[in-house]
Design an enzyme around this catalytic site. Structure first.
Site, PDB file in Angstrom:
ATOM      1  N   ASN A   8     105.053  52.653  38.990  1.00  0.00           N
ATOM      2  CA  ASN A   8     103.906  52.658  40.142  1.00  0.00           C
ATOM      3  C   ASN A   8     102.903  51.609  39.595  1.00  0.00           C
ATOM      4  OD1 ASN A   8     101.766  53.377  41.339  1.00  0.00           O
ATOM      5  ND2 ASN A   8     101.824  55.617  40.928  1.00  0.00           N
ATOM      6  N   ARG A  88     107.111  52.309  43.644  1.00  0.00           N
ATOM      7  CA  ARG A  88     105.922  52.527  44.659  1.00  0.00           C
ATOM      8  C   ARG A  88     105.770  51.095  45.289  1.00  0.00           C
ATOM      9  NH1 ARG A  88      99.539  53.707  43.530  1.00  0.00           N
ATOM     10  NH2 ARG A  88      98.760  54.022  45.828  1.00  0.00           N
ATOM     11  N   HIS A 176      98.634  56.411  50.434  1.00  0.00           N
ATOM     12  CA  HIS A 176      98.900  57.481  49.356  1.00  0.00           C
ATOM     13  C   HIS A 176      99.699  58.474  49.751  1.00  0.00           C
ATOM     14  CE1 HIS A 176      94.478  56.475  48.114  1.00  0.00           C
ATOM     15  NE2 HIS A 176      95.399  56.058  46.958  1.00  0.00           N
ATOM     16  N   GLY A 204      90.843  58.917  43.495  1.00  0.00           N
ATOM     17  CA  GLY A 204      91.203  58.166  42.320  1.00  0.00           C
ATOM     18  C   GLY A 204      90.369  56.922  42.395  1.00  0.00           C
ATOM     19  N   ARG A 235      86.169  49.373  46.605  1.00  0.00           N
ATOM     20  CA  ARG A 235      86.523  49.383  48.220  1.00  0.00           C
ATOM     21  C   ARG A 235      85.548  49.921  48.997  1.00  0.00           C
ATOM     22  NH1 ARG A 235      92.562  50.778  48.116  1.00  0.00           N
ATOM     23  NH2 ARG A 235      92.328  51.016  45.901  1.00  0.00           N
ATOM     24  N   GLU A 369     103.059  60.845  41.616  1.00  0.00           N
ATOM     25  CA  GLU A 369     103.726  60.077  42.553  1.00  0.00           C
ATOM     26  C   GLU A 369     105.044  59.587  41.951  1.00  0.00           C
ATOM     27  OE1 GLU A 369     100.052  57.894  42.107  1.00  0.00           O
ATOM     28  OE2 GLU A 369      99.725  57.802  44.330  1.00  0.00           O
TER      29      GLU A 369
HETATM   30  P1  ADP Z   1      94.152  55.250  40.464  1.00  0.00           P
HETATM   31  O1  ADP Z   1      93.724  55.386  41.696  1.00  0.00           O
HETATM   32  O2  ADP Z   1      94.035  53.728  39.664  1.00  0.00           O
HETATM   33  O3  ADP Z   1      95.556  55.778  40.022  1.00  0.00           O
HETATM   34  P2  ADP Z   1      93.180  57.417  38.877  1.00  0.00           P
HETATM   35  O4  ADP Z   1      93.774  58.418  39.754  1.00  0.00           O
HETATM   36  O5  ADP Z   1      93.692  57.240  37.638  1.00  0.00           O
HETATM   37  O6  ADP Z   1      93.297  56.056  39.612  1.00  0.00           O
HETATM   38  O7  ADP Z   1      91.620  57.715  38.973  1.00  0.00           O
HETATM   39  C1  ADP Z   1      90.586  57.040  38.418  1.00  0.00           C
HETATM   40  C2  ADP Z   1      89.204  57.564  38.591  1.00  0.00           C
HETATM   41  O8  ADP Z   1      89.363  58.841  38.123  1.00  0.00           O
HETATM   42  C3  ADP Z   1      88.093  56.826  37.886  1.00  0.00           C
HETATM   43  O9  ADP Z   1      87.035  56.850  38.798  1.00  0.00           O
HETATM   44  C4  ADP Z   1      87.832  57.590  36.828  1.00  0.00           C
HETATM   45  O10 ADP Z   1      86.268  57.664  36.406  1.00  0.00           O
HETATM   46  C5  ADP Z   1      87.975  59.024  37.351  1.00  0.00           C
HETATM   47  N1  ADP Z   1      87.790  60.057  36.468  1.00  0.00           N
HETATM   48  C6  ADP Z   1      88.841  60.289  35.587  1.00  0.00           C
HETATM   49  N2  ADP Z   1      88.493  61.456  34.624  1.00  0.00           N
HETATM   50  C7  ADP Z   1      87.445  61.828  35.184  1.00  0.00           C
HETATM   51  C8  ADP Z   1      86.498  62.952  34.730  1.00  0.00           C
HETATM   52  N3  ADP Z   1      86.791  63.715  33.859  1.00  0.00           N
HETATM   53  N4  ADP Z   1      85.460  63.059  35.504  1.00  0.00           N
HETATM   54  C9  ADP Z   1      85.256  62.322  36.489  1.00  0.00           C
HETATM   55  N5  ADP Z   1      86.010  61.362  37.169  1.00  0.00           N
HETATM   56  C10 ADP Z   1      87.100  61.148  36.252  1.00  0.00           C
END
Ligand code: ADP
Length: 387
Positions: A8, A88, A176, A204, A235, A369
């Protein structure tokens, strides 16, 4: 037994997982991540139970991702042979509505979709291309984020542009899909009736929402590119298309300056002026950070209603993705804005859970994923290799 690698690959980070290719289903062996940020250049591998196996520097910056992965993963396979790699792939465009075996021609076709996902498409195609030359015998499968939305009805598939543009592929696709497919699979496994009307909020770094009924995507917030819909880390989400014309025609911004702004400088980062990372914003007392989080939640609640409208209602609301899975604050805020719809969630436990009075079943489901990539890869490579 053989092994399957599910890859991914994003623009700044790579997640992967290795599975044993059991005849019935993939079984997790290893899971890992590679952070490509210059200041946090880490390569982490954990076993199936989440115990770290290695955590060190990502290695030689000159070495490509595919080589690095093979070098570090294969010695951990304990005699299993790496049989296939699933990728992915963010954009499948009009021609790919299901996972497919990759060859050089498929890569060239997918490369032509790069303008529709300029952050993501090159990053996910590069390791496939490299593996094709390093290991031509290794079977590779492309799993598309757009494919889950293949059945969108014309009213949700079309932009209100002159019809000839749809024939040119200028239409809503949605993204997604591998995450949404996992959540639906997980709900089926846990006995949830498929005819319930489900809204899934994948929150995310990228964020999008999907309305799912009977296992199919009915509507979704992202469209032609992964820019549309709700605001995200960097974005913008949807903005008035007229604003983009104005910036180019009256403010003298070039198309690539507008692109850079929309993909890299907007969303939570643009509004807060502080960070794209939700954890940083939630921990900050800064007024602009609070206001950015407020706007994020308001627009998600708004779009949950849009998704529900496509199904004449909502029985289940699922939060997933890094923010959706981990932030009770965000889930509580979004649910509070939907109280008028009968959404009532008790988030004291760290997992969204609806109260007995709630008219909507609110859940938190960690997405996976990589599992869906591995399952599709197993399906497509199970048979004998073609001559
Ligand atoms: P991606 O879309 O790159 O796969 P993720 O699904 O890992 O990213 O999401 C990343 C986001 O999740 C970031 O904004 C991060 O701050 C947020 N995040 C991760 N853990 C927490 C938490 N405990 N509280 C709030 N936000 C979180």
């Amino acid at each position: 037994m053989q092994a399957i690698l599910a890859l991914n690959a994003g623009s700044s980070s790579v997640k992967f997982a290795v599975y044993e290719a059991r005849p019935s289903a993939p079984v997790l062996l290893l899971r890992g991540a590679l952070d490509l940020h210059a200041d946090n250049n880490r390569f982490v591998i954990k076993d199936a139970g989440g115990q770290p196996i290695r955590d060190d520097k990502a290695g030689d910056p000159e070495s490509d991702l595919a080589t690095t992965l093979l070098e570090r993963i294969e010695p951990l396979l304990e005699g299993r042979k790496l049989e296939a790699v699933g990728h992915r792939i963010v954009h499948g465009g009009p021609d790919f509505a299901a996972s497919i075996l990759i060859d050089a021609q498929i890569i060239a076709q997918l490369d032509r979709l790069t303008p529709l996902a300029p952050l993501h498409q090159p990053a996910c195609l590069e390791p496939a291309r490299r593996l094709l030359s390093l290991r031509p015998q290794l079977r590779q499968v492309a799993c598309f984020d757009t494919a889950f939305h293949r059945d969108l009805a014309p009213i949700y598939r079309r932009f209100a542009l002159p019809l000839e543009f749809e024939a040119k592929g200028v239409r809503r696709y949605g993204f997604h899909g591998l995450s949404f497919e996992y959540v639906v699979w997980h709900c089926n496994q846990s006995g949830l009736r498929p005819d319930l009307r489900m809204v899934i909020a994948h929150l995310g770094n990228g964020c999008s929402l999907c309305a799912v009924h009977n296992g199919k995507s009915v509507n979704t917030t992202m469209s032609l590119t992964p820019l549309d819909g709700v605001m995200m880390g960097t974005r913008s989400g949807a903005v008035d298309p007229g604003a983009l014309l104005y910036l180019q025609q009256s403010e003298g911004m070039s198309a690539s300056e507008v692109e850079d702004m929309l993909y890299h400088k907007s969303g939570l980062l643009g509004l807060s002026g502080l960070s794209a990372d939700m954890r940083t914003l939630l921990a900050s007392a800064d007024r602009r950070a609070r206001s950015a989080v407020d706007q994020f939640c308001a627009r998600i609640a708004e779009q949950i209603c849009v998704m529900a409208t496509a199904m004449n209602g909502m029985d289940v609301l699922v939060f997933t993705g890094g923010i959706g899975e981990n932030s009770a604050d965000i889930r509580r805020d979004v649910c509070a804005r939907l109280a008028w719809l009968g959404v009532s969630s008790d988030d004291q436990t760290g997992h969204a859970r609806s109260t007995p009075a709630s008219r909507v079943d609110v859940r938190t489901i960690p997405t996976d994923e990589e599992y869906i990539i591995a399952a599709h890869t197993l399906d497509l490579t199970r048979g004998p290799r073609e001559a």
